[in-house]
Write a protein that holds these residues in place. Structure first.
Motif, PDB file in Angstrom:
ATOM      1  N   LEU A   1     -80.944 -22.697  -4.592  1.00 14.66           N
ATOM      2  CA  LEU A   1     -80.197 -23.735  -5.300  1.00 14.66           C
ATOM      3  C   LEU A   1     -81.131 -24.594  -6.149  1.00 14.66           C
ATOM      4  O   LEU A   1     -80.823 -24.914  -7.300  1.00 14.66           O
ATOM      5  CB  LEU A   1     -79.432 -24.624  -4.311  1.00 14.66           C
ATOM      6  CG  LEU A   1     -78.241 -23.974  -3.611  1.00 14.66           C
ATOM      7  CD1 LEU A   1     -77.734 -24.866  -2.485  1.00 14.66           C
ATOM      8  CD2 LEU A   1     -77.124 -23.665  -4.597  1.00 14.66           C
ATOM      9  N   ALA A   2     -82.284 -24.959  -5.592  1.00 10.86           N
ATOM     10  CA  ALA A   2     -83.255 -25.772  -6.338  1.00 10.86           C
ATOM     11  C   ALA A   2     -83.735 -25.031  -7.572  1.00 10.86           C
ATOM     12  O   ALA A   2     -83.815 -25.606  -8.663  1.00 10.86           O
ATOM     13  CB  ALA A   2     -84.436 -26.143  -5.441  1.00 10.86           C
ATOM     14  N   ASP A   3     -84.038 -23.745  -7.418  1.00  8.48           N
ATOM     15  CA  ASP A   3     -84.493 -22.946  -8.563  1.00  8.48           C
ATOM     16  C   ASP A   3     -83.417 -22.861  -9.636  1.00  8.48           C
ATOM     17  O   ASP A   3     -83.696 -23.045 -10.821  1.00  8.48           O
ATOM     18  CB  ASP A   3     -84.894 -21.537  -8.121  1.00  8.48           C
ATOM     19  CG  ASP A   3     -86.180 -21.507  -7.317  1.00  8.48           C
ATOM     20  OD1 ASP A   3     -86.954 -22.491  -7.355  1.00  8.48           O
ATOM     21  OD2 ASP A   3     -86.418 -20.481  -6.641  1.00  8.48           O
ATOM     22  N   LYS A   4     -82.193 -22.589  -9.234  1.00 10.03           N
ATOM     23  CA  LYS A   4     -81.104 -22.456 -10.199  1.00 10.03           C
ATOM     24  C   LYS A   4     -80.768 -23.776 -10.877  1.00 10.03           C
ATOM     25  O   LYS A   4     -80.342 -23.796 -12.032  1.00 10.03           O
ATOM     26  CB  LYS A   4     -79.853 -21.882  -9.525  1.00 10.03           C
ATOM     27  CG  LYS A   4     -79.985 -20.410  -9.186  1.00 10.03           C
ATOM     28  CD  LYS A   4     -78.716 -19.875  -8.562  1.00 10.03           C
ATOM     29  CE  LYS A   4     -78.829 -18.393  -8.289  1.00 10.03           C
ATOM     30  NZ  LYS A   4     -77.586 -17.845  -7.705  1.00 10.03           N
ATOM     31  N   ALA A   5     -80.945 -24.884 -10.160  1.00 13.88           N
ATOM     32  CA  ALA A   5     -80.637 -26.201 -10.727  1.00 13.88           C
ATOM     33  C   ALA A   5     -81.815 -26.764 -11.516  1.00 13.88           C
ATOM     34  O   ALA A   5     -81.653 -27.746 -12.246  1.00 13.88           O
ATOM     35  CB  ALA A   5     -80.248 -27.171  -9.611  1.00 13.88           C
ATOM     36  N   GLY A   6     -82.986 -26.159 -11.361  1.00 13.27           N
ATOM     37  CA  GLY A   6     -84.161 -26.636 -12.079  1.00 13.27           C
ATOM     38  C   GLY A   6     -84.699 -27.946 -11.530  1.00 13.27           C
ATOM     39  O   GLY A   6     -85.186 -28.786 -12.281  1.00 13.27           O
ATOM     40  N   VAL A   7     -84.585 -28.120 -10.226  1.00 13.70           N
ATOM     41  CA  VAL A   7     -85.104 -29.329  -9.586  1.00 13.70           C
ATOM     42  C   VAL A   7     -86.080 -28.918  -8.486  1.00 13.70           C
ATOM     43  O   VAL A   7     -86.127 -27.765  -8.068  1.00 13.70           O
ATOM     44  CB  VAL A   7     -83.973 -30.202  -8.988  1.00 13.70           C
ATOM     45  CG1 VAL A   7     -83.016 -30.670 -10.078  1.00 13.70           C
ATOM     46  CG2 VAL A   7     -83.224 -29.475  -7.885  1.00 13.70           C
ATOM     47  N   THR A   8     -86.838 -29.904  -8.004  1.00 12.38           N
ATOM     48  CA  THR A   8     -87.760 -29.628  -6.906  1.00 12.38           C
ATOM     49  C   THR A   8     -86.971 -29.416  -5.620  1.00 12.38           C
ATOM     50  O   THR A   8     -85.799 -29.830  -5.511  1.00 12.38           O
ATOM     51  CB  THR A   8     -88.746 -30.790  -6.696  1.00 12.38           C
ATOM     52  OG1 THR A   8     -88.011 -31.941  -6.255  1.00 12.38           O
ATOM     53  CG2 THR A   8     -89.522 -31.104  -7.978  1.00 12.38           C
ATOM     54  N   ARG A   9     -87.628 -28.827  -4.647  1.00 17.82           N
ATOM     55  CA  ARG A   9     -86.967 -28.637  -3.349  1.00 17.82           C
ATOM     56  C   ARG A   9     -86.684 -29.980  -2.690  1.00 17.82           C
ATOM     57  O   ARG A   9     -85.669 -30.139  -2.007  1.00 17.82           O
ATOM     58  CB  ARG A   9     -87.807 -27.722  -2.472  1.00 17.82           C
ATOM     59  CG  ARG A   9     -87.808 -26.299  -3.017  1.00 17.82           C
ATOM     60  CD  ARG A   9     -88.690 -25.375  -2.243  1.00 17.82           C
ATOM     61  NE  ARG A   9     -88.697 -24.081  -2.939  1.00 17.82           N
ATOM     62  CZ  ARG A   9     -88.955 -22.942  -2.361  1.00 17.82           C
ATOM     63  NH1 ARG A   9     -89.262 -22.909  -1.094  1.00 17.82           N
ATOM     64  NH2 ARG A   9     -88.932 -21.837  -3.061  1.00 17.82           N
ATOM     65  N   ALA A  10     -87.579 -30.955  -2.905  1.00 21.09           N
ATOM     66  CA  ALA A  10     -87.354 -32.289  -2.339  1.00 21.09           C
ATOM     67  C   ALA A  10     -86.107 -32.925  -2.946  1.00 21.09           C
ATOM     68  O   ALA A  10     -85.306 -33.549  -2.231  1.00 21.09           O
ATOM     69  CB  ALA A  10     -88.574 -33.173  -2.577  1.00 21.09           C
ATOM     70  N   THR A  11     -85.933 -32.779  -4.259  1.00 21.05           N
ATOM     71  CA  THR A  11     -84.737 -33.309  -4.912  1.00 21.05           C
ATOM     72  C   THR A  11     -83.494 -32.623  -4.370  1.00 21.05           C
ATOM     73  O   THR A  11     -82.483 -33.279  -4.095  1.00 21.05           O
ATOM     74  CB  THR A  11     -84.834 -33.135  -6.444  1.00 21.05           C
ATOM     75  OG1 THR A  11     -85.933 -33.913  -6.915  1.00 21.05           O
ATOM     76  CG2 THR A  11     -83.550 -33.557  -7.144  1.00 21.05           C
ATOM     77  N   MET A  12     -83.566 -31.304  -4.200  1.00 19.98           N
ATOM     78  CA  MET A  12     -82.415 -30.579  -3.661  1.00 19.98           C
ATOM     79  C   MET A  12     -82.100 -31.051  -2.249  1.00 19.98           C
ATOM     80  O   MET A  12     -80.923 -31.202  -1.889  1.00 19.98           O
ATOM     81  CB  MET A  12     -82.671 -29.067  -3.675  1.00 19.98           C
ATOM     82  CG  MET A  12     -81.490 -28.241  -3.202  1.00 19.98           C
ATOM     83  SD  MET A  12     -79.919 -28.553  -4.070  1.00 19.98           S
ATOM     84  CE  MET A  12     -80.312 -28.016  -5.722  1.00 19.98           C
ATOM     85  N   THR A  13     -83.124 -31.316  -1.449  1.00 22.37           N
ATOM     86  CA  THR A  13     -82.893 -31.819  -0.099  1.00 22.37           C
ATOM     87  C   THR A  13     -82.091 -33.116  -0.149  1.00 22.37           C
ATOM     88  O   THR A  13     -81.132 -33.294   0.614  1.00 22.37           O
ATOM     89  CB  THR A  13     -84.232 -32.032   0.642  1.00 22.37           C
ATOM     90  OG1 THR A  13     -84.878 -30.762   0.784  1.00 22.37           O
ATOM     91  CG2 THR A  13     -84.026 -32.659   2.014  1.00 22.37           C
ATOM     92  N   GLY A  14     -82.447 -34.011  -1.059  1.00 26.52           N
ATOM     93  CA  GLY A  14     -81.713 -35.265  -1.203  1.00 26.52           C
ATOM     94  C   GLY A  14     -80.276 -35.040  -1.632  1.00 26.52           C
ATOM     95  O   GLY A  14     -79.348 -35.690  -1.113  1.00 26.52           O
ATOM     96  N   LEU A  15     -80.073 -34.129  -2.583  1.00 31.11           N
ATOM     97  CA  LEU A  15     -78.709 -33.817  -3.025  1.00 31.11           C
ATOM     98  C   LEU A  15     -77.881 -33.249  -1.876  1.00 31.11           C
ATOM     99  O   LEU A  15     -76.730 -33.644  -1.659  1.00 31.11           O
ATOM    100  CB  LEU A  15     -78.737 -32.822  -4.194  1.00 31.11           C
ATOM    101  CG  LEU A  15     -79.289 -33.348  -5.512  1.00 31.11           C
ATOM    102  CD1 LEU A  15     -79.527 -32.199  -6.485  1.00 31.11           C
ATOM    103  CD2 LEU A  15     -78.349 -34.376  -6.115  1.00 31.11           C
ATOM    104  N   LEU A  16     -78.480 -32.332  -1.126  1.00 27.25           N
ATOM    105  CA  LEU A  16     -77.769 -31.719  -0.002  1.00 27.25           C
ATOM    106  C   LEU A  16     -77.490 -32.735   1.100  1.00 27.25           C
ATOM    107  O   LEU A  16     -76.418 -32.683   1.730  1.00 27.25           O
ATOM    108  CB  LEU A  16     -78.564 -30.528   0.542  1.00 27.25           C
ATOM    109  CG  LEU A  16     -78.692 -29.343  -0.414  1.00 27.25           C
ATOM    110  CD1 LEU A  16     -79.606 -28.277   0.170  1.00 27.25           C
ATOM    111  CD2 LEU A  16     -77.322 -28.763  -0.771  1.00 27.25           C
ATOM    112  N   ASP A  17     -78.428 -33.653   1.336  1.00 27.78           N
ATOM    113  CA  ASP A  17     -78.195 -34.691   2.348  1.00 27.78           C
ATOM    114  C   ASP A  17     -76.924 -35.471   2.022  1.00 27.78           C
ATOM    115  O   ASP A  17     -76.078 -35.695   2.886  1.00 27.78           O
ATOM    116  CB  ASP A  17     -79.383 -35.656   2.414  1.00 27.78           C
ATOM    117  CG  ASP A  17     -80.617 -35.065   3.078  1.00 27.78           C
ATOM    118  OD1 ASP A  17     -80.513 -33.993   3.723  1.00 27.78           O
ATOM    119  OD2 ASP A  17     -81.702 -35.677   2.933  1.00 27.78           O
ATOM    120  N   GLY A  18     -76.789 -35.891   0.763  1.00 31.42           N
ATOM    121  CA  GLY A  18     -75.608 -36.652   0.363  1.00 31.42           C
ATOM    122  C   GLY A  18     -74.336 -35.833   0.438  1.00 31.42           C
ATOM    123  O   GLY A  18     -73.299 -36.320   0.910  1.00 31.42           O
TER     124      GLY A  18
END
Length: 167
Positions: free
Chosen positions: A78-95
């Motif tokens: 998901l992070a790769d496809k969205a073009g964000v870092t894994r840390a950013t994806m973790t925050g998005l998924l947390d929410g």
């Protein structure tokens, strides 16, 4: 993000070109217009999504999950496809998980492996947003015929392929 709302006139650009000989007035004008348009579209999309209680990042995660036949993906994909870092994806998924829109499923044999699943509530959010989104995209693009849309995509693809000149 800073935006230039008052684009320079051709006269101003010519003054810059006199001082900086590498300045191609036509190229700079087209580039600034593209940046301004992209920024305004992104801001308009933000405002639209906010009315539905979403931010672009969270919306994109829901869309990326919906695109999967299984409605599941790994956080790294998901992070790769969205073009964000894994840390950013973790925050998005947390929410998204906190709001009950997605669920993290841990591998029974290796708890380090996680899958993210789109939940019915997440699908319901997409079902509420997407029809309105598609109506608005249609209205935005109605001034371009199919040939113009194809040409625009081709031209933007050429620019996207050359964007590394700023790297």
């Amino acid at each position: 993000m800073l935006t230039v709302r008052d684009l320079p006139t051709p006269e101003v650009l010519r003054r810059f070109a006199q001082r900086y000989p590498d300045a191609d007035v036509s190229a700079v004008s087209a580039f600034l217009t593209l940046l301004r348009t992209a920024t305004e579209l992104s801001q308009a999309l933000d405002a639209f999504l906010a009315r539905h209680g979403l931010l672009q990042g969270r919306w994109w995660v829901l869309i990326l999950l919906f695109r999967e036949e299984s409605l599941e993906s790994s956080p790294s994909v998901l992070a790769d496809k969205a073009g964000v870092t894994r840390a950013t994806m973790t925050g998005l998924l947390d929410g998204l998980e906190r709001d009950g829109l997605v669920q993290r499923v841990f591998d029974a044999e290796d708890r380090r492996r996680t899958t993210v699943r789109l939940l019915p509530a997440g699908q319901a959010v997409l079902d509420a947003v997407m029809p309105d989104y598609y109506r608005r995209v249609r209205a935005l693009m109605k001034g371009l015929n199919e040939e113009q849309r194809t040409l625009m995509k081709s031209m933007l693809g050429s620019l996207r392929g050359a964007a590394d000149v700023f790297a």
